[in-house]
Design a protein around this motif. Structure first.
Motif, PDB file in Angstrom:
ATOM      1  N   GLY A  31       0.826  -1.207   0.000  1.00 36.91           N
ATOM      2  CA  GLY A  31       0.000   0.000   0.000  1.00 36.91           C
ATOM      3  C   GLY A  31       0.860   1.256   0.000  1.00 36.91           C
ATOM      4  O   GLY A  31       0.580   2.210  -0.737  1.00 36.91           O
ATOM      5  N   PHE A  32       1.923   1.283   0.830  1.00 35.63           N
ATOM      6  CA  PHE A  32       2.860   2.408   0.835  1.00 35.63           C
ATOM      7  C   PHE A  32       3.473   2.594  -0.550  1.00 35.63           C
ATOM      8  O   PHE A  32       3.541   3.692  -1.075  1.00 35.63           O
ATOM      9  CB  PHE A  32       4.007   2.174   1.832  1.00 35.63           C
ATOM     10  N   LEU A  33       3.929   1.498  -1.129  1.00 37.76           N
ATOM     11  CA  LEU A  33       4.577   1.536  -2.432  1.00 37.76           C
ATOM     12  C   LEU A  33       3.615   2.001  -3.527  1.00 37.76           C
ATOM     13  O   LEU A  33       3.951   2.851  -4.350  1.00 37.76           O
ATOM     14  CB  LEU A  33       5.154   0.151  -2.761  1.00 37.76           C
ATOM     15  N   ARG A  34       2.402   1.462  -3.523  1.00 39.86           N
ATOM     16  CA  ARG A  34       1.387   1.848  -4.510  1.00 39.86           C
ATOM     17  C   ARG A  34       1.077   3.341  -4.397  1.00 39.86           C
ATOM     18  O   ARG A  34       1.041   4.061  -5.392  1.00 39.86           O
ATOM     19  CB  ARG A  34       0.112   1.029  -4.322  1.00 39.86           C
ATOM     20  N   ASN A  35       0.858   3.813  -3.191  1.00 40.20           N
ATOM     21  CA  ASN A  35       0.551   5.231  -2.981  1.00 40.20           C
ATOM     22  C   ASN A  35       1.705   6.115  -3.448  1.00 40.20           C
ATOM     23  O   ASN A  35       1.496   7.141  -4.092  1.00 40.20           O
ATOM     24  CB  ASN A  35       0.243   5.494  -1.501  1.00 40.20           C
ATOM     25  N   TYR A  36       2.916   5.702  -3.158  1.00 39.43           N
ATOM     26  CA  TYR A  36       4.086   6.475  -3.566  1.00 39.43           C
ATOM     27  C   TYR A  36       4.184   6.558  -5.095  1.00 39.43           C
ATOM     28  O   TYR A  36       4.391   7.640  -5.647  1.00 39.43           O
ATOM     29  CB  TYR A  36       5.354   5.856  -2.980  1.00 39.43           C
ATOM     30  N   LEU A  37       4.022   5.430  -5.768  1.00 37.85           N
ATOM     31  CA  LEU A  37       4.134   5.424  -7.231  1.00 37.85           C
ATOM     32  C   LEU A  37       3.006   6.208  -7.903  1.00 37.85           C
ATOM     33  O   LEU A  37       3.188   6.734  -8.994  1.00 37.85           O
ATOM     34  CB  LEU A  37       4.164   3.986  -7.755  1.00 37.85           C
ATOM     35  N   GLN A  38       1.848   6.307  -7.262  1.00 42.13           N
ATOM     36  CA  GLN A  38       0.742   7.062  -7.849  1.00 42.13           C
ATOM     37  C   GLN A  38       0.880   8.567  -7.622  1.00 42.13           C
ATOM     38  O   GLN A  38       0.295   9.341  -8.364  1.00 42.13           O
ATOM     39  CB  GLN A  38      -0.600   6.593  -7.280  1.00 42.13           C
ATOM     40  N   THR A  39       1.636   8.982  -6.611  1.00 35.71           N
ATOM     41  CA  THR A  39       1.700  10.401  -6.293  1.00 35.71           C
ATOM     42  C   THR A  39       3.002  11.073  -6.730  1.00 35.71           C
ATOM     43  O   THR A  39       3.088  12.293  -6.718  1.00 35.71           O
ATOM     44  CB  THR A  39       1.514  10.634  -4.772  1.00 35.71           C
ATOM     45  N   GLN A  40       3.994  10.304  -7.114  1.00 34.68           N
ATOM     46  CA  GLN A  40       5.274  10.858  -7.556  1.00 34.68           C
ATOM     47  C   GLN A  40       5.391  10.740  -9.073  1.00 34.68           C
ATOM     48  O   GLN A  40       4.981   9.732  -9.650  1.00 34.68           O
ATOM     49  CB  GLN A  40       6.441  10.102  -6.910  1.00 34.68           C
ATOM     50  N   PRO A  41       5.956  11.753  -9.737  1.00 32.66           N
ATOM     51  CA  PRO A  41       6.127  11.637 -11.189  1.00 32.66           C
ATOM     52  C   PRO A  41       7.137  10.541 -11.528  1.00 32.66           C
ATOM     53  O   PRO A  41       8.126  10.363 -10.835  1.00 32.66           O
ATOM     54  CB  PRO A  41       6.638  13.009 -11.613  1.00 32.66           C
ATOM     55  N   VAL A  42       6.861   9.815 -12.610  1.00 32.84           N
ATOM     56  CA  VAL A  42       7.813   8.817 -13.089  1.00 32.84           C
ATOM     57  C   VAL A  42       8.744   9.416 -14.149  1.00 32.84           C
ATOM     58  O   VAL A  42       9.754   8.819 -14.500  1.00 32.84           O
ATOM     59  CB  VAL A  42       7.112   7.548 -13.637  1.00 32.84           C
ATOM     60  N   TYR A  43       8.389  10.615 -14.627  1.00 33.19           N
ATOM     61  CA  TYR A  43       9.258  11.348 -15.543  1.00 33.19           C
ATOM     62  C   TYR A  43       8.779  12.792 -15.576  1.00 33.19           C
ATOM     63  O   TYR A  43       7.581  13.050 -15.625  1.00 33.19           O
ATOM     64  CB  TYR A  43       9.221  10.759 -16.961  1.00 33.19           C
ATOM     65  N   THR A  44       9.718  13.731 -15.556  1.00 32.59           N
ATOM     66  CA  THR A  44       9.388  15.152 -15.660  1.00 32.59           C
ATOM     67  C   THR A  44      10.194  15.747 -16.790  1.00 32.59           C
ATOM     68  O   THR A  44      11.412  15.541 -16.864  1.00 32.59           O
ATOM     69  CB  THR A  44       9.707  15.883 -14.337  1.00 32.59           C
ATOM     70  N   LEU A  45       9.510  16.468 -17.677  1.00 33.43           N
ATOM     71  CA  LEU A  45      10.210  17.144 -18.764  1.00 33.43           C
ATOM     72  C   LEU A  45      11.079  18.256 -18.167  1.00 33.43           C
ATOM     73  O   LEU A  45      10.661  18.963 -17.251  1.00 33.43           O
ATOM     74  CB  LEU A  45       9.218  17.720 -19.775  1.00 33.43           C
ATOM     75  N   ASP A  46      12.275  18.406 -18.673  1.00 28.40           N
ATOM     76  CA  ASP A  46      13.244  19.380 -18.177  1.00 28.40           C
ATOM     77  C   ASP A  46      12.970  20.732 -18.829  1.00 28.40           C
ATOM     78  O   ASP A  46      13.314  20.948 -19.990  1.00 28.40           O
ATOM     79  CB  ASP A  46      14.664  18.901 -18.490  1.00 28.40           C
ATOM     80  N   VAL A  47      12.349  21.660 -18.083  1.00 27.42           N
ATOM     81  CA  VAL A  47      12.003  22.964 -18.648  1.00 27.42           C
ATOM     82  C   VAL A  47      13.227  23.861 -18.829  1.00 27.42           C
ATOM     83  O   VAL A  47      13.126  24.923 -19.436  1.00 27.42           O
ATOM     84  CB  VAL A  47      10.909  23.673 -17.813  1.00 27.42           C
ATOM     85  N   ASN A  48      14.393  23.442 -18.334  1.00 29.52           N
ATOM     86  CA  ASN A  48      15.631  24.183 -18.576  1.00 29.52           C
ATOM     87  C   ASN A  48      16.232  23.840 -19.933  1.00 29.52           C
ATOM     88  O   ASN A  48      17.080  24.566 -20.434  1.00 29.52           O
ATOM     89  CB  ASN A  48      16.650  23.914 -17.468  1.00 29.52           C
ATOM     90  N   ASP A  49      15.807  22.730 -20.505  1.00 27.20           N
ATOM     91  CA  ASP A  49      16.206  22.325 -21.851  1.00 27.20           C
ATOM     92  C   ASP A  49      15.186  22.933 -22.812  1.00 27.20           C
ATOM     93  O   ASP A  49      13.989  22.678 -22.692  1.00 27.20           O
ATOM     94  CB  ASP A  49      16.202  20.795 -21.936  1.00 27.20           C
ATOM     95  N   SER A  50      15.641  23.756 -23.756  1.00 20.85           N
ATOM     96  CA  SER A  50      14.710  24.499 -24.624  1.00 20.85           C
ATOM     97  C   SER A  50      13.772  23.583 -25.409  1.00 20.85           C
ATOM     98  O   SER A  50      12.590  23.894 -25.560  1.00 20.85           O
ATOM     99  CB  SER A  50      15.479  25.427 -25.569  1.00 20.85           C
TER     100      SER A  50
END
Length: 179
Positions: free
Chosen positions: A137-156
């Protein structure tokens, strides 16, 4: 009738427009992001009696099933107690649907389903059976609330993609970002 040079120019423009309408995020990109940026550790109890869980070594498989991302994580679990201290490795696999949040410029998972749990040593499951549902349950909740990938807005390039992204499609081995 179009001149050959104009026709070639129109075809080249159409080809470039098609290439610019999507961007791919590979399994390797997601694994690198998760293994570098995702840190999950839970400790409950005290040094005498307690449980700790640490997530590491994340693997990703995209598109093995339609619109599905499989996430497999090696998890180290320690159960401290004076009679029988336990240390084990669990290998858990979840399947989920990835989705893009335009506000955070990130890919998240939803509808997580636990599909497989393996333990090492094999017979450890009977000792940790009571704690397993809570830990999953801890693991499932963590994976649902944390991004698995974020686009780098510092890269144009990625910043431009982050602004234009409309949807995600799961293909074999990659997530295709649609504009």
């Amino acid at each position: 009738m179009m001149k050959p040079l104009t026709l070639i120019g129109v075809m080249l423009l159409l080809l470039l427009t098609g290439c610019a309408s999507q961007y791919s995020i590979t399994e390797s990109d997601i694994e690198q992001y998760l293994n570098k940026d995702m840190h999950f550790e839970v400790k409950q109890g005290n040094q005498l009696i307690g449980v700790s869980l640490k997530l590491n070594e994340i693997q990703v498989v995209l598109g093995q099933k339609p619109n599905t991302m499989a996430v497999t994580a090696a998890t180290v679990i320690r159960v401290n107690n004076p009679l029988l201290p336990i240390q084990a490795r669990l290998k858990t696999t979840f399947e989920a649907e990835p989705w893009y949040d335009s506000k955070t410029k990130s890919v998240y998972l939803r509808q997580l389903n636990l599909v497989k749990v393996e333990s090492e040593p094999k017979d450890i499951e009977r000792y940790i059976a009571q704690a397993t549902p809570q830990l999953m349950g801890f693991l499932r909740n963590y994976l649902q609330t944390q991004p698995v990938y974020t686009l780098d807005v510092n890269d144009s390039n990625q910043a431009l993609m982050a602004k234009m992204t409309k949807a995600l499609e799961v293909h074999q081995g990659k997530l295709v970002v649609k504009f």
